[in-house]
Design an enzyme around this catalytic site. Structure first.
Site, PDB file in Angstrom:
ATOM      1  N   LEU A 135       0.777  -1.228   0.000  1.00 50.32           N
ATOM      2  CA  LEU A 135       0.000   0.000   0.000  1.00 50.32           C
ATOM      3  C   LEU A 135       0.811   1.281   0.000  1.00 50.32           C
ATOM      4  O   LEU A 135       0.264   2.341  -0.294  1.00 50.32           O
ATOM      5  CB  LEU A 135      -0.984  -0.003   1.175  1.00 50.32           C
ATOM      6  CG  LEU A 135      -0.494   0.223   2.598  1.00 50.32           C
ATOM      7  CD1 LEU A 135      -1.695   0.288   3.531  1.00 50.32           C
ATOM      8  CD2 LEU A 135       0.477  -0.815   3.054  1.00 50.32           C
ATOM      9  N   ARG A 230      -1.385  -8.637   5.217  1.00 50.56           N
ATOM     10  CA  ARG A 230      -0.136  -7.996   5.640  1.00 50.56           C
ATOM     11  C   ARG A 230      -0.063  -6.588   5.045  1.00 50.56           C
ATOM     12  O   ARG A 230      -0.122  -6.440   3.817  1.00 50.56           O
ATOM     13  CB  ARG A 230       1.048  -8.839   5.153  1.00 50.56           C
ATOM     14  CG  ARG A 230       2.434  -8.278   5.333  1.00 50.56           C
ATOM     15  CD  ARG A 230       3.417  -9.259   4.696  1.00 50.56           C
ATOM     16  NE  ARG A 230       4.808  -8.867   4.853  1.00 50.56           N
ATOM     17  CZ  ARG A 230       5.465  -8.093   3.985  1.00 50.56           C
ATOM     18  NH1 ARG A 230       4.846  -7.594   2.935  1.00 50.56           N
ATOM     19  NH2 ARG A 230       6.730  -7.818   4.188  1.00 50.56           N
ATOM     20  N   LEU A 231       0.040  -5.583   5.894  1.00 51.56           N
ATOM     21  CA  LEU A 231       0.153  -4.198   5.431  1.00 51.56           C
ATOM     22  C   LEU A 231       1.635  -3.905   5.209  1.00 51.56           C
ATOM     23  O   LEU A 231       2.381  -3.616   6.142  1.00 51.56           O
ATOM     24  CB  LEU A 231      -0.466  -3.235   6.449  1.00 51.56           C
ATOM     25  CG  LEU A 231      -1.949  -3.493   6.812  1.00 51.56           C
ATOM     26  CD1 LEU A 231      -2.445  -2.419   7.780  1.00 51.56           C
ATOM     27  CD2 LEU A 231      -2.823  -3.526   5.561  1.00 51.56           C
ATOM     28  N   ASP A 232       2.037  -3.986   3.942  1.00 54.44           N
ATOM     29  CA  ASP A 232       3.453  -3.890   3.597  1.00 54.44           C
ATOM     30  C   ASP A 232       3.989  -2.471   3.799  1.00 54.44           C
ATOM     31  O   ASP A 232       3.361  -1.494   3.346  1.00 54.44           O
ATOM     32  CB  ASP A 232       3.618  -4.314   2.123  1.00 54.44           C
ATOM     33  CG  ASP A 232       5.049  -4.204   1.639  1.00 54.44           C
ATOM     34  OD1 ASP A 232       5.902  -4.930   2.174  1.00 54.44           O
ATOM     35  OD2 ASP A 232       5.310  -3.363   0.751  1.00 54.44           O
ATOM     36  N   ALA A 233       5.138  -2.360   4.435  1.00 52.55           N
ATOM     37  CA  ALA A 233       5.844  -1.072   4.592  1.00 52.55           C
ATOM     38  C   ALA A 233       4.924   0.023   5.112  1.00 52.55           C
ATOM     39  O   ALA A 233       5.052   1.186   4.723  1.00 52.55           O
ATOM     40  CB  ALA A 233       6.485  -0.662   3.264  1.00 52.55           C
TER      41      ALA A 233
END
Length: 581
Positions: A135, A230-233
């Site tokens: 995102l 999973r909320l990436d970065a």
């Protein structure tokens, strides 16, 4: 979750309530309310001791007679891994242009080279699913960015055009690359914010239209069957010039908004935040315990285990374990030792002396690994992550026998699998993949060293020799998983108490379930035999379920070099008592 709560979060983000964004969120929630009017999840159903996550690329294994997603599914089923692993984390499987999937071109399509949504659903028939929401950024080839550059008014301010003369030195950088990248647009040159690479253009969440599009994507993933997202970065989501642009209050408010929408739209979907930062910053994404992440990565665990096994000093690992305490019964840790990224060293900040970090980097280089760096505010570069397979990080295969090498590696995994939380196993750890030097040479990317893609016949050939290191690791890992799933004391909510043991390679902790079942986890991470006083575990009878050995509860318990014992009291574990009988 009430509309007023959503409005409060929007005011926290934007200073007002953007009408179109609020209407979009209400529509997302209403659609689900119509189809799932009363679905809720209890604490007990969030997770169990059966939960083990396998981290894999969608195109991890290729064959001539099926697409990669089907080839992966058939490999897992034919090796009976569906009995040992509950959830498969498919790393980004969307069309992409770089970074092995993390430069997404279309968030809602499956890369045809890997398969399609039907094949993902088929994996979901045997496993739970975990997806990534990448995102912070998308590919510069994404249609949104092309329309933005072409001056389409519907995509105005979807990205961040930054005056390069502004002072951006306060911005925290995870890479030693330029923060801004010039692009030609219909109105002239623009300098676009690119936190991670020139191909990965940062989305502008200060534009409510961007937030709505990504909330719609988040909900769609849940409806496509993702049990965990999973909320990436996520840490870099919100930018304000003059600040560090990491962990800003608006970023935490955005996580709360995403959690609130997901809780209502697809109840039971778990939120996992990915923040490769020092531990104290990482666990802030738990929020108050019920409003941000259900799970956070244990980014300090991989380098702490490596530090302990190479230094012979377990004090830093022991002290860190004592600090672990999830804030509520609906939060827990996501334990791992390896993933598609390198082994981050920022999570060692405040835990290990800088000279120990430098020593660890030297060990990795000597074992054929690489070290990626990040840019400091003063323009200097510092180590950011160690690029190496975890198997090759624990020992030098040129000087250590396959038998000892596998014992060292499996000792680290036995500790990880026993810790409080949900364990995650990277595919290459499961099958014992060595460093992929050729992959680094071909891609020019250090991370390729731990991202090898297999042909199925190549993988099966590597696992065919029962005396090889890869086969020893594969067999040993499956046995650990088989034993683990029988132990109620490894439920993510079971308590964890660190034992006071000498720190010359020893480590120990007790896990205790709500029903009273206990496992004492005792590890020797040194190359010398050790003993512990049996009284520290407090049992009247003791049985090591890994060695399948009855132990004396008076006197001393011996441990061979790199041995881990999972010790139960048969008097409080009826299933184990039955096995002994």
């Amino acid at each position: 979750m009430t509309t007023e709560t959503i409005k409060d979060l929007l005011r926290e983000l934007y200073g007002h309530v953007p009408g179109e964004l609020l209407s979009g969120i209400e529509a997302l929630m209403q659609t689900t309310a119509d189809s799932n009017p009363s679905e809720t999840m209890s604490t007990n159903s969030l997770w169990s001791e059966q939960d083990v996550v396998l981290i894999s690329y969608a195109d991890q294994i290729r064959s001539d007679d099926a697409c990669p997603l089907e080839t992966l599914r058939s490999f897992l089923i034919e090796n009976e891994l569906d009995d040992q692993i509950r959830c498969v984390h498919l790393l980004p499987f969307f069309p992409y242009t770089s970074d092995d999937g993390f430069s997404v071109v279309d968030y809602l399509e499956v890369d045809q080279d890997s398969g399609n949504w039907d094949e993902i659903a088929r994996i979901g028939e045997s496993f739970d699913l975990m997806f990534d929401l990448v995102l912070n950024h998308c590919s510069q080839s994404h249609a949104w960015f092309r329309r933005y550059l072409n001056g389409d008014p519907d995509y105005e301010s979807f990205f961040i055009d930054q005056d390069p003369s502004m002072d951006l030195s306060a911005v925290t950088r995870p890479r030693s690359l330029p923060l801004l990248t010039p692009f030609e647009s219909s109105t002239g040159e623009k300098h676009i914010w690119t936190t991670f690479s020139a191909d990965q253009v940062d989305l502008n969440y200060a534009n409510p239209h961007v937030m709505l599009r990504m909330l719609e994507t988040l909900v769609e993933y849940g409806r496509r069957g993702a049990r965990i997202i999973r909320l990436d970065a996520i840490a870099y989501l919100w930018k304000i010039v003059g600040t560090s642009c990491i962990h800003l209050p608006q970023t935490h408010a955005a996580v709360r908004l995403m959690r609130a929408v997901l809780d209502q739209a697809v109840p039971g979907t778990l939120v996992l935040t990915e923040t490769n930062v020092p531990h104290v910053e990482n666990i802030r994404y738990f929020g108050s315990g019920d409003n941000e992440a259900h799970m956070v990565y244990q980014f300090s665990l991989p380098p702490l285990l490596l530090d302990a096994i190479h230094s012979g000093d377990t004090s830093a690992l022991q002290q860190w374990l004592k600090t672990l305490s999830p804030p509520s019964s609906t939060t827990t840790f996501f334990n791992f030792t390896a993933s598609h990224d390198g082994i981050g060293v920022r999570p060692l900040e405040g835990l290990v002396a800088p000279e120990r970090v430098r020593a660890l980097a030297e060990v990795v280089r000597n074992a054929g690994g690489r070290v990626n760096t990040r840019r400091n505010a003063d323009g200097t570069d510092a180590p950011y992550e160690l690029n190496i397979t975890y198997l090759d990080a624990v020992a030098d295969r040129r000087s250590v026998s396959p038998a000892e090498h596998s014992r060292r590696f499996l000792a680290t995994q036995a500790i990880m699998l026993a810790m409080q939380g949900v364990p995650a196993v990277y595919f290459h750890s499961l099958v014992g993949t060595p460093n992929d030097e050729e992959g680094v040479r071909q891609s020019g990317q250090n991370r390729s060293i731990n991202r090898h893609k297999y042909r199925r016949d190549e993988l099966e050939g590597a696992l065919a020799d029962v005396d090889s290191l890869q086969r020893r690791v594969f067999d040993g890992y499956r046995r650990l998983l088989n034993v683990r799933k029988t132990l109620v004391a490894f439920h993510p909510n079971a308590s964890q108490t660190v034992l006071e043991l000498p720190v010359d390679g020893l480590l120990g902790f007790l896990r205790k379930s709500a029903s009273g079942e206990t496992v004492a986890v005792i590890a020797n991470l040194s190359d010398q035999p050790k003993t512990i006083d049996a009284s520290v575990i407090g049992y009247t009878a003791a049985f090591d379920v890994l060695a399948e050995e009855t132990l004396r509860t008076l006197g001393e318990i011996a441990l061979r070099p790199f041995q881990v014992r999972w010790i139960v009291d048969p008097n409080h574990a009826p299933r184990i008592a039955g096995r002994i009988a």
